[in-house]
Scaffold this motif. Structure first.
Motif, PDB file in Angstrom:
ATOM      1  N   CYS A  41      -5.979   4.640   2.881  1.00 18.27           N
ATOM      2  CA  CYS A  41      -7.599   3.893   3.770  1.00 18.27           C
ATOM      3  C   CYS A  41      -7.057   2.500   3.038  1.00 18.27           C
ATOM      4  O   CYS A  41      -7.172   1.344   4.161  1.00 18.27           O
ATOM      5  CB  CYS A  41      -8.998   4.906   3.193  1.00 18.27           C
ATOM      6  SG  CYS A  41      -8.710   6.688   4.062  1.00 18.27           S
ATOM      7  N   ALA A  42      -6.912   2.905   1.661  1.00 21.31           N
ATOM      8  CA  ALA A  42      -7.142   1.320   2.146  1.00 21.31           C
ATOM      9  C   ALA A  42      -5.964   0.310   2.211  1.00 21.31           C
ATOM     10  O   ALA A  42      -6.446  -1.006   1.961  1.00 21.31           O
ATOM     11  CB  ALA A  42      -6.984   1.152   0.146  1.00 21.31           C
ATOM     12  N   GLY A  43      -5.002   0.806   2.135  1.00 18.96           N
ATOM     13  CA  GLY A  43      -3.976   0.417   2.620  1.00 18.96           C
ATOM     14  C   GLY A  43      -4.728  -0.286   4.206  1.00 18.96           C
ATOM     15  O   GLY A  43      -4.566  -1.316   4.549  1.00 18.96           O
ATOM     16  N   ASN A  44      -4.987   0.827   4.611  1.00 13.87           N
ATOM     17  CA  ASN A  44      -5.264   0.460   6.033  1.00 13.87           C
ATOM     18  C   ASN A  44      -6.327  -0.503   6.664  1.00 13.87           C
ATOM     19  O   ASN A  44      -6.402  -1.637   7.184  1.00 13.87           O
ATOM     20  CB  ASN A  44      -6.164   1.730   6.457  1.00 13.87           C
ATOM     21  CG  ASN A  44      -5.721   1.869   8.251  1.00 13.87           C
ATOM     22  OD1 ASN A  44      -5.608   1.092   8.787  1.00 13.87           O
ATOM     23  ND2 ASN A  44      -6.324   2.978   8.601  1.00 13.87           N
ATOM     24  N   LEU A  45      -7.445  -0.474   5.354  1.00 14.11           N
ATOM     25  CA  LEU A  45      -8.533  -1.902   5.898  1.00 14.11           C
ATOM     26  C   LEU A  45      -7.864  -2.853   5.077  1.00 14.11           C
ATOM     27  O   LEU A  45      -7.931  -3.721   5.934  1.00 14.11           O
ATOM     28  CB  LEU A  45      -9.237  -1.465   4.356  1.00 14.11           C
ATOM     29  CG  LEU A  45     -10.233  -0.410   4.734  1.00 14.11           C
ATOM     30  CD1 LEU A  45     -11.467  -0.064   3.506  1.00 14.11           C
ATOM     31  CD2 LEU A  45     -11.316  -0.562   5.849  1.00 14.11           C
ATOM     32  N   ALA A  46      -6.568  -3.034   4.078  1.00 15.63           N
ATOM     33  CA  ALA A  46      -6.366  -4.307   3.810  1.00 15.63           C
ATOM     34  C   ALA A  46      -5.574  -4.593   4.867  1.00 15.63           C
ATOM     35  O   ALA A  46      -5.781  -6.477   5.346  1.00 15.63           O
ATOM     36  CB  ALA A  46      -5.649  -4.108   2.455  1.00 15.63           C
ATOM     37  N   GLU A  47      -4.952  -4.244   5.758  1.00 15.10           N
ATOM     38  CA  GLU A  47      -4.339  -3.941   7.129  1.00 15.10           C
ATOM     39  C   GLU A  47      -4.527  -4.569   7.824  1.00 15.10           C
ATOM     40  O   GLU A  47      -4.541  -5.592   8.641  1.00 15.10           O
ATOM     41  CB  GLU A  47      -2.864  -3.158   7.151  1.00 15.10           C
ATOM     42  CG  GLU A  47      -1.431  -3.352   8.343  1.00 15.10           C
ATOM     43  CD  GLU A  47      -0.426  -5.228   7.532  1.00 15.10           C
ATOM     44  OE1 GLU A  47      -0.689  -5.015   6.047  1.00 15.10           O
ATOM     45  OE2 GLU A  47       0.125  -5.208   8.187  1.00 15.10           O
ATOM     46  N   THR A  48      -5.454  -4.160   8.283  1.00 14.81           N
ATOM     47  CA  THR A  48      -6.438  -4.296   9.968  1.00 14.81           C
ATOM     48  C   THR A  48      -7.614  -5.664   9.025  1.00 14.81           C
ATOM     49  O   THR A  48      -7.146  -5.952  10.408  1.00 14.81           O
ATOM     50  CB  THR A  48      -6.981  -2.761  10.009  1.00 14.81           C
ATOM     51  OG1 THR A  48      -6.036  -1.513   9.578  1.00 14.81           O
ATOM     52  CG2 THR A  48      -6.993  -2.792  11.327  1.00 14.81           C
ATOM     53  N   VAL A  49      -8.353  -4.995   8.395  1.00 16.07           N
ATOM     54  CA  VAL A  49      -9.496  -6.312   8.849  1.00 16.07           C
ATOM     55  C   VAL A  49      -9.588  -7.244   7.279  1.00 16.07           C
ATOM     56  O   VAL A  49     -10.084  -8.017   7.203  1.00 16.07           O
ATOM     57  CB  VAL A  49     -11.036  -5.493   8.911  1.00 16.07           C
ATOM     58  CG1 VAL A  49     -11.038  -5.063   9.699  1.00 16.07           C
ATOM     59  CG2 VAL A  49     -10.768  -4.163   7.704  1.00 16.07           C
ATOM     60  N   ALA A  73       0.272  -1.004   0.318  1.00 17.02           N
ATOM     61  CA  ALA A  73      -0.337   0.310  -0.322  1.00 17.02           C
ATOM     62  C   ALA A  73       0.653   1.078  -0.319  1.00 17.02           C
ATOM     63  O   ALA A  73       0.727   2.363  -0.770  1.00 17.02           O
ATOM     64  CB  ALA A  73      -0.537   0.171   1.468  1.00 17.02           C
ATOM     65  N   PRO A  74       1.788   1.395   0.850  1.00 15.01           N
ATOM     66  CA  PRO A  74       2.551   2.587   1.109  1.00 15.01           C
ATOM     67  C   PRO A  74       3.097   3.405  -0.859  1.00 15.01           C
ATOM     68  O   PRO A  74       2.885   4.474  -0.893  1.00 15.01           O
ATOM     69  CB  PRO A  74       3.792   2.991   1.969  1.00 15.01           C
ATOM     70  CG  PRO A  74       3.959   1.233   1.992  1.00 15.01           C
ATOM     71  CD  PRO A  74       1.943   0.484   2.109  1.00 15.01           C
ATOM     72  N   VAL A  75       3.650   2.126  -1.496  1.00 15.86           N
ATOM     73  CA  VAL A  75       4.539   2.486  -2.831  1.00 15.86           C
ATOM     74  C   VAL A  75       3.170   2.693  -3.089  1.00 15.86           C
ATOM     75  O   VAL A  75       3.063   3.326  -3.934  1.00 15.86           O
ATOM     76  CB  VAL A  75       4.604   0.345  -3.098  1.00 15.86           C
ATOM     77  CG1 VAL A  75       5.409   0.482  -4.278  1.00 15.86           C
ATOM     78  CG2 VAL A  75       5.535   0.547  -2.483  1.00 15.86           C
ATOM     79  N   SER A  76       2.222   1.958  -3.313  1.00 11.19           N
ATOM     80  CA  SER A  76       1.368   2.126  -4.532  1.00 11.19           C
ATOM     81  C   SER A  76       0.473   3.728  -3.969  1.00 11.19           C
ATOM     82  O   SER A  76       0.311   4.820  -4.724  1.00 11.19           O
ATOM     83  CB  SER A  76      -0.611   1.126  -4.717  1.00 11.19           C
ATOM     84  OG  SER A  76      -0.622   0.850  -3.510  1.00 11.19           O
ATOM     85  N   ALA A  77       0.672   4.167  -2.947  1.00 11.29           N
ATOM     86  CA  ALA A  77       0.047   4.795  -1.923  1.00 11.29           C
ATOM     87  C   ALA A  77       0.786   6.455  -2.428  1.00 11.29           C
ATOM     88  O   ALA A  77       0.677   7.990  -3.658  1.00 11.29           O
ATOM     89  CB  ALA A  77      -0.058   5.336  -0.670  1.00 11.29           C
ATOM     90  N   LEU A  78       2.226   6.543  -2.446  1.00 17.03           N
ATOM     91  CA  LEU A  78       2.921   7.681  -2.429  1.00 17.03           C
ATOM     92  C   LEU A  78       3.476   7.498  -3.964  1.00 17.03           C
ATOM     93  O   LEU A  78       3.038   8.272  -4.756  1.00 17.03           O
ATOM     94  CB  LEU A  78       4.381   7.876  -2.156  1.00 17.03           C
ATOM     95  CG  LEU A  78       5.088   8.706  -2.531  1.00 17.03           C
ATOM     96  CD1 LEU A  78       4.454   9.704  -1.414  1.00 17.03           C
ATOM     97  CD2 LEU A  78       6.317   8.564  -1.607  1.00 17.03           C
ATOM     98  N   LEU A  79       3.741   6.139  -4.943  1.00 16.19           N
ATOM     99  CA  LEU A  79       4.435   6.063  -5.969  1.00 16.19           C
ATOM    100  C   LEU A  79       3.011   6.470  -7.155  1.00 16.19           C
ATOM    101  O   LEU A  79       3.112   7.462  -7.555  1.00 16.19           O
ATOM    102  CB  LEU A  79       4.867   5.240  -6.412  1.00 16.19           C
ATOM    103  CG  LEU A  79       6.496   4.569  -5.319  1.00 16.19           C
ATOM    104  CD1 LEU A  79       7.002   3.403  -5.994  1.00 16.19           C
ATOM    105  CD2 LEU A  79       6.910   5.978  -5.230  1.00 16.19           C
TER     106      LEU A  79
END
Lengths: 592, 507, 108, 270, 476
Positions: free
Chosen positions: B351-359, B242-248
């Motif tokens: 948010c997408a990363g957060n959703l994927a990581e937490t739930v 996710a951080p990669v797709s977020a920043l990049l």
């Protein structure tokens, strides 16, 4: 620095922001889990500052730093709108507190309730175009939460229709705003003037009429209203039809070039639409048996009347102040009366209360109904006569048509009100099990009833002063009473016939009437479109274009060429041949 | 060589040095690595702030290093560069926090953060580039440093995605190189100067060559700016963490392409020359087609990140549309959307990363009633979604407002039509997500453990998300202020490109 | 057509025969022999060049070149033969296996 | 690709296949030995034609560098022009040439098998007497001629390489006659003998370069002596190198591979 | 110890020469005091000193690699420990120095022979069957090439009675003899440089040699014969050679780029991939001929000189950085093969975790091969592209960029393998750090070339062979 901050820091500047900000902060508090327990009781009182400002207006304030230059202030129309909107929101707030006392999801309801309130109040005080649009969008999308509060299937369906139309409305409004912005160079303070001189005036006006028409429930675009009202909780539907529909009207008042130039064809259009709405609303209303739906259709017809008033305004720019006054009065009357009626619908349990409550309840519902039917001495009469006065100014043809239709609509409204009362009261008896309305409901309802009685008289704009005197004269009384009596009689007669036969006089039209055929049409279109897309996607044209497959076929061929080529080249004879071939080629090149 | 000359280079070096240092850290030296990351990010933010303040007061910063014959490596902090540098350094700071939280226990973190910092160096380099050669150097460095991030997980589809990413970006870069060299041969060593430098070439009948070069340059940049035929790599690159797709893929890589196009059109060709060459028409057409096509494809995706990817494809072309519609207002709209889209899109990806990581939610169909479990994340998602649709309080509205005005002012009415069509489509694919999250009853597996403690997910994942959501809200609300992105872009258009016609009342 | 030209022509003929055999023959010994023939062809040419003026003394430089050439070809031939023996001992074949085949790394 | 021609019917001795009667002949011939071969043959013929043309076109009467060499003979320190060119004018070439030889010997040493795997040649092979007789007679004569050749190089054709060759011949004779145990020579001696020539040449060259600040420029009066010194050492080491080249790999004794060699045809498929 | 002493001393000499050439321009040195027609002449200009410097760097680092390999002698050592290794190593080094300095045609013939005789023994040190066969094939090819070259020399001497390149350049006039000589010499050298159709021997030779040796083979040996070709074409044959001939070589070069890269993509073994990549990159160097020779007619005479020198030094720059990068790549491949005990690509999966340094070195070298900005390859590519556009032969520009892409294809094909996440955790052999750092050092040098930019370019421009001779220019 003051050019940037404008008069944010001045006392009145802060007051304006407080007025708009207080409901917002409370809404956030209602949503946040830890603090929501304290936020709930404060909810209705957050609108009180708005009412105070309506009573003691403050000078306008500029916020250049906020969203392309926000400007908050009150002119005459704004003041009246603010007054009845704020009042209605306060009453329904108190009402909702007790009405939803034990509803588990009340925090979410109050969050959306306060957001919509902030939006509604905001747009009344916003002077600049984008500020208005910001609050309008906030109100629209927050109202969605109110509509589907119950979470039932009907609620979700109504919500879906509401959102689709809201988005369309929003898109139309954005275009209009951008065009006005272009004509008026940026964020415009008085859109009306700018639109009148704008190059694409007709296109802008069409967009505005349609955009705000969706919110105001103009006929072809009204389909969401009858669906939304029954499913929304009572205080929400009260506010929905009382204050929020008026926002569409306010949008017309602010944006349309009223009083600037005579636009005969546009006024003809508005008049026609308004009058059809007035009659159509009532006609369909009569076929309904659900009290809230009936009220919804009555709102549609009343909004039709207001639209025709705007048509008059477009035709007679000179007498626009008078027409404006009548419109304000009419809006004031309609919102309060309709609000009271809707709140009454929520208090059906009162029937089983003590004798005095039952009597008071009956009288309470009768009073706004009479006001709606423009019985003498009520605000409805005042509003209707004002409209009639104004109608007389129109050129000949329209004058006769209008007066005739107005009287017909008055009659029809009276009939509708009678129809509503009969059904409402009969329904009360049959349904028991409704709990007693709580004290909060009684207080807010009575407050509203008082407003229904007095407000119209107190706040009548000075242009309509002479009218008041005329109303008190006995000759006028008779004119309006026969309509009310006739309406009541017809209503009662229909109720008795259905009482026995259980079948309505007119065939039952499902709520959201013209939506049904349109919806089925859209579904077909969607099915066809979706299958077409599937076919395309199945082949995934894009991948074909990139010819991945052909490349895949090509690979083995390419590979064999490579391997074969490399092997053959590696044999000595081949090397020798190539060696000398290149030699000869080079030789010919050099020698030539 | 006063400090002014070294500032751009220093901003560049802060992330490069940290990157190189992190490479040599052992996997378990977590605290040191976090410290290095944070230090690098904070120092860079400070330097950028100084430069922002300086540029605001008309100060000019320039570093010039001899690289190749007459052309040398020029890092200049003009207003447009500062906009992009500010955006990328701020978001890098947030994404670093996010990444530290996200990659808590995963392997290869030193490698990840090393390449991560080098990638930001490349982005800053692209922003500060003073001439086309420097731009190209960092453009290539960006491709190289992002590849290891895309294939970070090493799974077969990650490798496939990486392969595809390379095929697109490297061929794009090859086109760009040809264009750059040809332009260099034709016009000699040219620098980015506001208002364009090539006007003298036009009458020497180089029209055909100029057009060909323009096509090459924009074609090369178009790959990274995800024009439709060349966008294939973006959705498949979503397989990255996710951080990669977020920043990049929301800020650095895709914006490099769009920023490049802005540079080429405004600082090399100049708006008048581009118009007289007649290339703005087809460019606008391509942009419009990508907007519509991107949104349509987004409608059909069920995977959340792929839908966001296609939405990026369509949103990016707003910038090109703004540039292609010649006019001061559309320029403001296009350039400011570069910032707004960045902030909003990064919130969505967080948010997408957060959703994927937490739930563990990846698909939209699994998102029913998730707002109960993660209210704060979904509020951020809602704000950003409203922004993407273009509803007033959030930043997206401002850029749509300027783009619409610009389109009408330039007499290109169809531009407004495209904007509206895309607003509807955006609503079409964002509102159902909000509806599902907020109003539907949760039935998926993750629902059984309710919201226990105060933080719905790791604070390092949540705070950046909320920060960017607030950022997009304030960027919209405070649009009037000169320091807001819009104010800054207005200043650019007024001062640098002198396009601003007095007719517009907006300050 | 004086005498040295004849020698030059034979040299050239020898060179061509050498090259033809070098390429056509697969047997390594024949190849190395062909290489020697080519060498002698070139050296003959060089010697013929050295003495083109009938009366005068021959030009020493080509002679020196020939001498060096011979030494070089001797060393190449020797090394080639030794290598050939080693390959023969290892692979039992006296010709070079197809390159793409041999690269498939079967060290038989 | 090229059909294999049965080894026995080798094309006629003349390398250049004369174009036989008419196209039919060529086609049949081509089909028989494959297209590539034919193409190659044609190309070789073309090459030959080109070379013919160039040779005939060479400037007939060019004396080359003869005059220049003669002009500087007095300085070169030797009488024979060839040796002068070899060791003085183009001394650098000769130096590299000796390195070539050394490398060839290193190559062979790398590839030699472990010494013990080759039993010494069985003594008492038939015809021993003839061999011994020859050895006794020829060895001294060879050494003498080598010495003469070495000395004659100064003023007549001869010199280091010729002397080295004769020495090598003597060496071969000894090895074949089983007189010289090549494998028992100690390693260091073997290496020293091989590189001795080069070492001396390099030493002389460096000394000379230091003296005259110019690579390989012999001071006038010492040229002759230095050249002679180089000649002697080079001749010796060339002899040793050639012996190593030969003796490093004794003729193959009967090994399975060898048997296979005799019986199989010696023309394996291309 | 002796080894390092020898290496250091050579490095010092080369450094001194470099400084002198940088300051005073080309140095001319007549061997034995005899002027050119009779004696041999050594000549050191910018190009040759640059090549000497690069050779010194590669030989030094590769030497360090071998020393470290010998010290940690665990398992197979690829023949480094044979006691003949170091002599051959230093002979090879001296031969390089001889080749790059000499201006005499026959002397160059002998140095080429020496080169072969050093390279083949080094190649067969490993003693495997495939290495022997590859060595034999390389030897035969070398024999054929050098014999043709010798015939060419003989013909030239027959016509012009001189063996020194500058004098030949002055005297040469177009005649059948000269043409034959030019053709024969060029073809001989093409065979030894393994240009496209005649490249069959290179992959097996470089594929089977020990890592350090193949680094030298690919990095330097191939370049020596190319350097010779450049010296001849721009020194001696300047008057004879026409644009058509330049384009002919350019065409062969382009075919080499495409053919080499495609085959590299198909290989299973890591070393073979790199070997075929050499075949492809050699194609790049040959683009020099059409750009420089072709450029004279097609670009305006006024700025001809600097375009030509730029194109020339651009290609040479590319060659230098390729030498460094290819050597680094082979050393890295050596480390990887050493760790995985075989260099087959499917057995090298997931090695990135164990050998980060050598994989990083391989990647850096790959970047230089692809000609991506931070590397020296980019500078070379940039200048060749500029020359292509300046002389508006844009088709060569297409070939150059296509070559870059294809290079990217096979480099990333290999890198992909090393990054793959490997579930089953097999043990890799422990690789000494020295070997890995040697590979990385070379890769960093090739990167340094990219960053240093102007300095090497000025060095190359000193006495550049590519500027047209005074007044005469090239034959159309």
């Amino acid at each position: 620095m003051d050019t940037i901050l404008g008069d944010t820091l001045t006392p009145h500047g802060l007051a304006w922001l407080l007025l708009f900000g207080l409901p917002l902060t409370l809404a956030a508090a209602a949503a946040a889990r830890p603090v929501r327990r304290m936020a709930l009781p404060l909810a209705p009182w957050s609108m009180v500052p708005a009412l105070a400002v309506a009573v003691w207006p403050l000078p306008a304030a500029d916020y250049p730093w906020l969203l392309l230059g926000l400007r908050l202030g009150l002119d005459q129309t704004g003041r009246i709108f603010l007054s009845f909107t704020a009042f209605l929101w306060i009453c329904s707030g108190i009402y909702a507190k007790s009405y939803l006392a034990e509803d588990p999801k009340r925090h979410r309801f109050f969050a959306f309730f306060l957001l919509t309130a902030a939006g509604n109040l905001g747009l009344t005080i916003a002077q600049d175009m984008i500020g208005f649009y910001l609050c309008f969008v906030l109100m629209t999308f927050a109202a969605y939460g109110l509509i589907i509060h119950q979470g039932s299937h009907a609620a979700r369906h109504a919500g879906l229709i509401y959102v689709i139309l809201a988005v369309f409305g929003e898109v139309l409004l954005v275009t209009a705003i951008i065009m006005i912005g272009l004509a008026g160079s940026g964020n415009v303070i008085n859109p009306g003037q700018v639109v009148s001189q704008a190059v694409h005036r007709n296109l802008i006006m069409a967009l505005l009429l349609m955009g705000f028409g969706i919110k105001a429930g103009a006929v072809p675009l009204h389909v969401w209203l009858p669906l939304a009202h029954p499913v929304a909780p009572t205080p929400a539907s009260a506010v929905l039809s009382g204050a929020m529909i008026k926002a569409g009207l306010l949008g017309w008042l602010r944006f349309l070039p009223l009083g600037a130039a005579a636009l005969p064809n546009w006024s003809a259009l508005c008049l026609a639409a308004g009058l059809t709405a007035a009659l159509y609303g009532v006609a369909v209303g009569l076929t309904e048996d659900e009290p809230k739906t009936i009220l919804a259709y009555s709102s549609i017809s009343q909004m039709g009347v207001m639209l025709s008033a705007i048509g008059i305004g477009l035709a007679l720019p000179k007498s626009w102040p008078l027409v404006m006054a009548t419109l304000l009065l009419y809006a004031l009357h309609h919102s309060l009366a309709k609000g009271a009626l809707f709140l009454a619908v929520g208090m059906t349990g009162a029937v089983h209360a003590g004798r005095f409550q039952r009597l008071f309840f009956r009288a309470g519902t009768l009073l706004p109904a009479l006001a709606m039917a423009a019985a003498p001495l009520t605000s409805g009469a005042l509003a209707k006569t004002a409209i009639k006065e104004v109608a007389l100014l129109l050129p000949s043809f329209w004058r006769e048509l209008l007066t005739w239709v107005l009287t017909l609509s008055a009659l029809a409204t009276a009939l509708l009100m009678a129809h509503f009362l009969c059904f409402f009261w009969s329904r009360n008896e049959t349904e028991h099990g409704h709990h007693q309305p709580a004290a909060g409901q009684w207080y807010s309802w009575t407050l509203l009833l008082i407003a229904v009685l007095s407000a119209a008289w107190l706040l009548t704009p000075m242009q309509l002063e002479p009218l008041r005197g005329k109303l008190l004269s006995p000759s006028w009384w008779w004119g309006s009473t026969w309509i009310v009596l006739l309406g009541g009689l017809l209503g009662w007669a229909q109720w008795r016939r259905t009482g026995r036969t259980g079948k309505m006089v007119l065939p039952a039209v499902p709520p959201g009437d013209i939506l049904i055929p349109v919806a089925t049409l859209l579904k077909q279109l969607h099915k066809v479109g979706y299958s077409a897309v599937q076919r395309v996607r199945g082949k995934d044209l894009m991948r074909q274009l990139l010819a991945w497959r052909t490349a895949v076929h090509l690979r083995p061929a390419l590979l064999s060429i490579l391997r074969g080529g490399e092997e053959s080249i590696s044999r000595w004879t081949a090397v020798g041949t190539l060696f000398f071939l290149l030699a000869m080629i080079l030789l010919t090149i050099i020698l030539s | 060589m006063t400090l002014h000359d070294w500032l751009p280079l220093l901003t560049l070096l802060t992330s490069l040095v940290t990157g190189l240092l992190i490479f040599f850290l052992a996997e378990q030296q977590v605290r040191l690595r976090t410290f290095l990351n944070m230090a690098g990010a904070i120092i860079k933010l400070a330097l950028v702030a100084v430069m922002l303040w300086g540029t605001f007061h008309g100060q000019s910063y320039e570093t010039r290093l001899p690289l190749l014959g007459q052309t040398d490596l020029v890092l200049r902090a003009d207003a447009l560069a500062m906009l992009f540098v500010g955006l990328s350094s701020l978001l890098w700071f947030l994404t670093t926090i996010y990444a530290i939280g996200y990659l808590e226990k995963s392997p290869h973190r030193s490698r990840f953060f090393g390449f991560f910092s080098i990638c930001v160096t490349a982005t800053v380099g692209i922003a500060l580039a003073g001439n086309l050669l420097t731009f190209f150097v960092f453009y290539e460095l960006l491709t190289l440093s992002t590849y290891p991030l895309v294939v970070h997980r090493g799974t077969p589809e990650a490798l496939r995605a990486g392969g595809r990413y390379l095929v697109y970006t490297l061929s794009g870069a090859a086109l760009l190189l040809l264009g750059v060299v040809w332009l260099y041969v034709l016009a000699g060593p040219i620098e980015f100067t506001a208002g364009g430098v090539l006007s003298h070439l036009e009458e020497e009948s180089h029209r055909a060559a100029l057009i060909a070069i323009f096509v090459l340059l924009v074609g090369g940049l178009g790959v990274k700016a995800a024009f439709v035929p060349l966008h294939g790599w973006l959705p498949s690159a979503m397989v990255a963490p996710a951080p990669v797709s977020a920043l990049l893929h929301a800020v650095a890589v895709v914006k490099a392409g769009a920023f490049g196009i802005v540079r080429v059109v405004y600082d090399i060709y100049g708006i008048k020359l581009t118009e007289s060459l007649g290339v703005t028409g087809p460019l606008a057409a391509v942009a419009a087609f990508s907007i519509i096509y991107g949104s349509l494809r987004a409608l059909m995706q069920d995977d959340l990140k792929r839908r966001l990817a296609y939405s990026t494809v369509s949103q990016l072309s707003y910038i090109t549309l703004g540039v292609a519609i010649v006019g001061p207002l559309s320029t403001v709209g296009g350039v400011v959307h570069l910032v707004h889209q960045g902030i909003m899109k990064i919130t969505l990806f967080f948010c997408a990363g957060n959703l994927a990581e937490t739930v563990g939610i990846h698909r939209i169909s699994e998102m029913d009633g998730v707002a109960k479990r993660m209210p704060w994340t979904m509020t951020a998602f809602t704000i950003a979604a409203f922004g993407m649709i273009g509803l007033p309080p959030v930043a997206g509205f401002i850029s749509k407002w300027y783009l619409g005005l610009g389109a009408l002012q330039a007499g290109q009415g169809w531009g407004v039509g495209v904007l509206l069509m895309s607003t509807l489509l955006n609503a079409g694919y964002f509102l159902p997500i909000l509806y599902a999250a907020w109003f539907k009853e949760p039935h998926a597996a993750w629902n059984e453990k309710g919201l226990k403690d105060w933080w719905e997910s790791d604070w390092r994942l949540l705070l950046p998300t909320l920060a960017t959501a607030v950022l997009s809200l304030t960027a919209g609300l405070l649009a009037g202020l000169p320091i807001s992105p819009v104010g800054w872009v207005r200043m650019i258009v007024k001062q640098d490109y002198k396009l601003w016609t007095p007719f517009l009342g907006i300050p | 057509m004086n005498q040295p030209t004849w020698y030059a022509l034979t040299g050239v003929i020898l060179f061509s025969m050498g090259i033809h055999a070098f390429v056509i023959r697969t047997h390594l010994v024949r190849r190395i022999l062909a290489f020697n023939i080519m060498g002698s062809g070139v050296f003959l040419l060089l010697v013929a060049i050295a003495h083109r003026i009938p009366g005068a003394a021959p030009d020493p430089v080509p002679h020196a070149l020939v001498l060096t050439g011979i030494v070089v070809s001797v060393s190449f031939t020797a090394f080639g033969l030794v290598l050939l023996k080693k390959i023969y001992a290892k692979t039992g074949k006296t010709a070079l296996i197809d390159p793409t085949e041999s690269t498939s790394d079967q060290t038989n | 690709m090229t059909s294999n021609k049965s080894p026995t019917t080798e094309p006629a001795s003349t390398r250049r296949p004369k174009s036989s009667s008419g196209a039919a002949g060529v086609r049949e011939f081509a089909a028989e030995i494959g297209f590539a071969r034919v193409a190659f043959n044609l190309l070789v013929v073309l090459l030959l034609g080109l070379l013919f043309w160039t040779v005939l076109d060479l400037p007939p009467q060019s004396a080359g560098l003869h005059a220049k060499v003669k002009a500087h003979m007095h300085v070169s320190g030797v009488a024979s022009p060839i040796t002068a060119v070899l060791l003085n004018f183009r001394g650098y070439d000769t130096l590299l040439e000796i390195v070539v030889l050394l490398l060839a010997s290193i190559g062979c040493l790398i590839l030699r098998d472990a010494p013990q795997s080759h039993p010494a040649l069985a003594p008492g092979r038939p015809g021993k007497w003839v061999l011994d007789g020859m050895i006794h007679v020829l060895i001294p004569v060879m050494l003498l001629t080598a010495g003469y050749l070495l000395w004659a190089g100064d003023h007549a054709p001869g010199g280091a390489f010729q002397a080295g060759a004769v020495l090598a011949a003597a060496g071969f004779l000894l090895v074949l006659g089983n007189r010289m145990r090549f494998w028992r020579t100690p390693e260091w001696l073997l290496r020293l003998s091989l590189s001795f020539g080069m070492i001396v040449f390099v030493l002389v060259a460096s000394v000379v370069t230091i003296l005259t600040k110019n690579l390989l420029q012999y001071p006038e009066n010492y040229a002759g002596i230095l050249i002679l010194l180089i000649e002697i050492s080079v001749a010796g080491s060339i002899g040793c190198v050639l012996i190593t080249l030969f003796a490093g790999h004794p003729p193959v004794t009967r090994t399975p591979a060898a048997d296979q060699l005799w019986h199989s045809n010696d023309e394996p498929k291309e | 110890m002796l080894v390092s002493a020898g290496a250091v001393s050579t490095l010092v000499c080369v450094g001194g020469l470099l400084r002198r050439v940088w300051l005073t321009g080309p140095i001319r040195h007549t061997v034995g005091g005899w002027s050119s027609p009779l004696g041999i002449e050594l000549y050191a200009d910018g190009l040759s000193t640059a090549l000497l410097a690069v050779t010194a760097v590669i030989m030094g680092t590769a030497g360090f690699y071998v020393v470290d390999a010998i010290r940690h002698k665990n398992g197979h050592t690829e023949g480094y420990d044979s006691d003949f290794f170091w002599p051959l190593w230093f002979f090879l080094w001296t031969t390089f120095n001889a080749v790059f300095l000499s201006r005499d045609v026959f002397n160059l013939y002998i140095t080429l022979e020496l080169l072969v005789l050093c390279a083949v023994p080094l190649l067969i040190l490993a003693g495997s069957g495939a290495a022997l066969i590859a060595g034999m094939r390389y030897l035969l090819v070398a024999m054929l090439g050098s014999m043709c070259y010798l015939l060419g020399v003989a013909l030239l001497y027959a016509q012009y009675d001189t063996l020194s390149i500058p004098q030949l350049g002055a005297l040469m006039v177009s005649s059948p003899g000269t043409a034959a000589a030019v053709v024969l010499m060029t073809l001989g050298l093409l065979l030894k440089t393994a240009l496209f159709p005649l490249h069959f021997w290179l992959p097996s030779a470089h594929g089977n040699a020990p890592a350090a040796v193949s680094a030298l083979l690919s990095g330097l040996v191939v370049k020596a014969s190319f350097y010779l070709l450049v010296r001849l074409w721009f020194g001696a044959f300047a008057g004879i050679v026409s644009v058509g001939a330049g384009n002919f070589l350019g065409l062969l070069g382009s075919l080499a780029i495409i053919w080499g890269s495609l085959l590299a993509l198909r290989q299973q073994r890591l070393k073979l991939v790199i070997a075929y990549s050499t075949v492809a990159q050699i194609g790049y160097f040959f683009l020099l001929f059409p750009l420089v020779i072709g450029g004279t007619q097609l670009c305006a005479p006024s700025d001809r000189v600097d375009w030509l020198t730029m194109a020339g030094s651009g290609a040479m720059y590319f060659m230098l950085s390729h030498a460094l990068a290819k050597a680094a790549m082979f050393l890295a491949a050596g480390c990887i093969a050493h760790a995985a005990a075989s260099d087959r690509l499917n057995e090298v999966i997931g090695i990135g975790r164990y050998l980060p340094v050598s994989v990083f070195a391989f990647a850096l070298a790959g970047v230089s091969l692809m000609g991506l900005p931070p590397s020296g390859g980019f500078v070379g590519k940039w200048m060749m592209l500029k020359a292509a556009f300046a002389t508006n032969q844009w088709w060569w520009a297409m070939v150059i960029s296509l070559g870059g892409l294809l290079a990217a294809a096979y480099v990333f094909m290999v890198l992909k393998q090393t990054v793959v996440f490997r579930l089953v955790d097999i043990r890799f052999y422990e690789v000494p750090r020295g070997m890995q750092w040697a590979a990385l050092l070379l890769a960093l040098f090739s990167l340094l070339l990219g960053v240093s930019g102007q300095v090497p370019l000025d060095l190359l421009a000193v006495g550049s062979p590519f500027s047209p001779r005074a007044g005469q220019g090239w034959l159309p």
